[in-house]
Design a protein around this motif. Structure first.
Motif, PDB file in Angstrom:
ATOM      1  N   LEU A   9       3.932   2.425  15.003  1.00  0.00           N
ATOM      2  CA  LEU A   9       5.270   2.057  14.542  1.00  0.00           C
ATOM      3  C   LEU A   9       5.971   1.324  15.670  1.00  0.00           C
ATOM      4  O   LEU A   9       5.971   1.780  16.817  1.00  0.00           O
ATOM      5  CB  LEU A   9       6.091   3.295  14.176  1.00  0.00           C
ATOM      6  CG  LEU A   9       5.673   4.039  12.925  1.00  0.00           C
ATOM      7  CD1 LEU A   9       6.564   5.262  12.730  1.00  0.00           C
ATOM      8  CD2 LEU A   9       5.735   3.157  11.711  1.00  0.00           C
ATOM      9  N   GLU A  29      14.197  -0.240  13.138  1.00  0.00           N
ATOM     10  CA  GLU A  29      13.144   0.768  13.158  1.00  0.00           C
ATOM     11  C   GLU A  29      12.080   0.386  12.144  1.00  0.00           C
ATOM     12  O   GLU A  29      12.389  -0.179  11.099  1.00  0.00           O
ATOM     13  CB  GLU A  29      13.721   2.144  12.853  1.00  0.00           C
ATOM     14  CG  GLU A  29      14.729   2.578  13.913  1.00  0.00           C
ATOM     15  CD  GLU A  29      15.335   3.927  13.650  1.00  0.00           C
ATOM     16  OE1 GLU A  29      14.907   4.627  12.713  1.00  0.00           O
ATOM     17  OE2 GLU A  29      16.252   4.294  14.395  1.00  0.00           O
ATOM     18  N   ASN A  30      10.822   0.694  12.459  1.00  0.00           N
ATOM     19  CA  ASN A  30       9.671   0.323  11.629  1.00  0.00           C
ATOM     20  C   ASN A  30       9.667  -1.189  11.399  1.00  0.00           C
ATOM     21  O   ASN A  30       9.622  -1.684  10.286  1.00  0.00           O
ATOM     22  CB  ASN A  30       9.667   1.095  10.311  1.00  0.00           C
ATOM     23  CG  ASN A  30       8.325   1.047   9.611  1.00  0.00           C
ATOM     24  OD1 ASN A  30       7.381   0.426  10.083  1.00  0.00           O
ATOM     25  ND2 ASN A  30       8.245   1.691   8.466  1.00  0.00           N
ATOM     26  N   HIS A  45       3.846  12.847   4.772  1.00  0.00           N
ATOM     27  CA  HIS A  45       5.246  12.396   4.719  1.00  0.00           C
ATOM     28  C   HIS A  45       5.263  10.874   4.763  1.00  0.00           C
ATOM     29  O   HIS A  45       4.296  10.235   5.148  1.00  0.00           O
ATOM     30  CB  HIS A  45       6.057  12.969   5.893  1.00  0.00           C
ATOM     31  CG  HIS A  45       5.736  12.348   7.209  1.00  0.00           C
ATOM     32  ND1 HIS A  45       4.632  12.712   7.948  1.00  0.00           N
ATOM     33  CD2 HIS A  45       6.355  11.379   7.920  1.00  0.00           C
ATOM     34  CE1 HIS A  45       4.584  11.999   9.053  1.00  0.00           C
ATOM     35  NE2 HIS A  45       5.625  11.170   9.065  1.00  0.00           N
ATOM     36  N   GLU A  46       6.376  10.346   4.365  1.00  0.00           N
ATOM     37  CA  GLU A  46       6.534   8.888   4.318  1.00  0.00           C
ATOM     38  C   GLU A  46       7.503   8.461   5.415  1.00  0.00           C
ATOM     39  O   GLU A  46       8.541   9.081   5.610  1.00  0.00           O
ATOM     40  CB  GLU A  46       7.111   8.521   2.951  1.00  0.00           C
ATOM     41  CG  GLU A  46       7.231   7.059   2.692  1.00  0.00           C
ATOM     42  CD  GLU A  46       7.722   6.781   1.283  1.00  0.00           C
ATOM     43  OE1 GLU A  46       8.527   5.852   1.140  1.00  0.00           O
ATOM     44  OE2 GLU A  46       7.330   7.489   0.360  1.00  0.00           O
ATOM     45  N   GLU A  47       7.144   7.425   6.159  1.00  0.00           N
ATOM     46  CA  GLU A  47       8.061   6.875   7.152  1.00  0.00           C
ATOM     47  C   GLU A  47       9.156   6.099   6.421  1.00  0.00           C
ATOM     48  O   GLU A  47       8.943   5.572   5.335  1.00  0.00           O
ATOM     49  CB  GLU A  47       7.327   5.909   8.091  1.00  0.00           C
ATOM     50  CG  GLU A  47       6.409   6.577   9.064  1.00  0.00           C
ATOM     51  CD  GLU A  47       7.144   7.428  10.086  1.00  0.00           C
ATOM     52  OE1 GLU A  47       8.325   7.137  10.399  1.00  0.00           O
ATOM     53  OE2 GLU A  47       6.532   8.390  10.567  1.00  0.00           O
ATOM     54  N   TYR A  48      10.328   6.036   7.051  1.00  0.00           N
ATOM     55  CA  TYR A  48      11.375   5.182   6.497  1.00  0.00           C
ATOM     56  C   TYR A  48      10.887   3.738   6.493  1.00  0.00           C
ATOM     57  O   TYR A  48      10.176   3.317   7.401  1.00  0.00           O
ATOM     58  CB  TYR A  48      12.652   5.261   7.332  1.00  0.00           C
ATOM     59  CG  TYR A  48      13.402   6.559   7.186  1.00  0.00           C
ATOM     60  CD1 TYR A  48      14.002   6.887   5.983  1.00  0.00           C
ATOM     61  CD2 TYR A  48      13.512   7.441   8.245  1.00  0.00           C
ATOM     62  CE1 TYR A  48      14.698   8.074   5.834  1.00  0.00           C
ATOM     63  CE2 TYR A  48      14.201   8.633   8.112  1.00  0.00           C
ATOM     64  CZ  TYR A  48      14.799   8.939   6.903  1.00  0.00           C
ATOM     65  OH  TYR A  48      15.478  10.112   6.770  1.00  0.00           O
TER      66      TYR A  48
END
Length: 60
Positions: A9, A29-30, A45-48
């Motif tokens: 990331l 971010e990301n 889980h899922e990243e933003y």
């Protein structure tokens, strides 16, 4: 249990004083918009998604 693939990331940001009592900050971010759920079902889980953040901070 399946092994999760490697991923990276990328985040970037900057903060700057705009006056004697105020700072402004901007972050992404990301940056590359990694979507872990598309890489493997092993991720629980899922990243933003790519996110822009703006911060105003009072300097004491």
């Amino acid at each position: 249990m399946a092994d999760a693939p490697n991923y990276t990331l990328w985040n970037t940001g900057v903060r700057k004083a705009v006056s004697k009592h105020l700072e402004i900050g901007v972050w992404i971010e990301n940056l590359t918009d990694v979507r872990l759920e598309e890489k493997s079902t092993a991720f629980r889980h899922e990243e933003y998604l790519r996110t822009l953040r703006l911060e105003l901070k009072e300097i004491s």
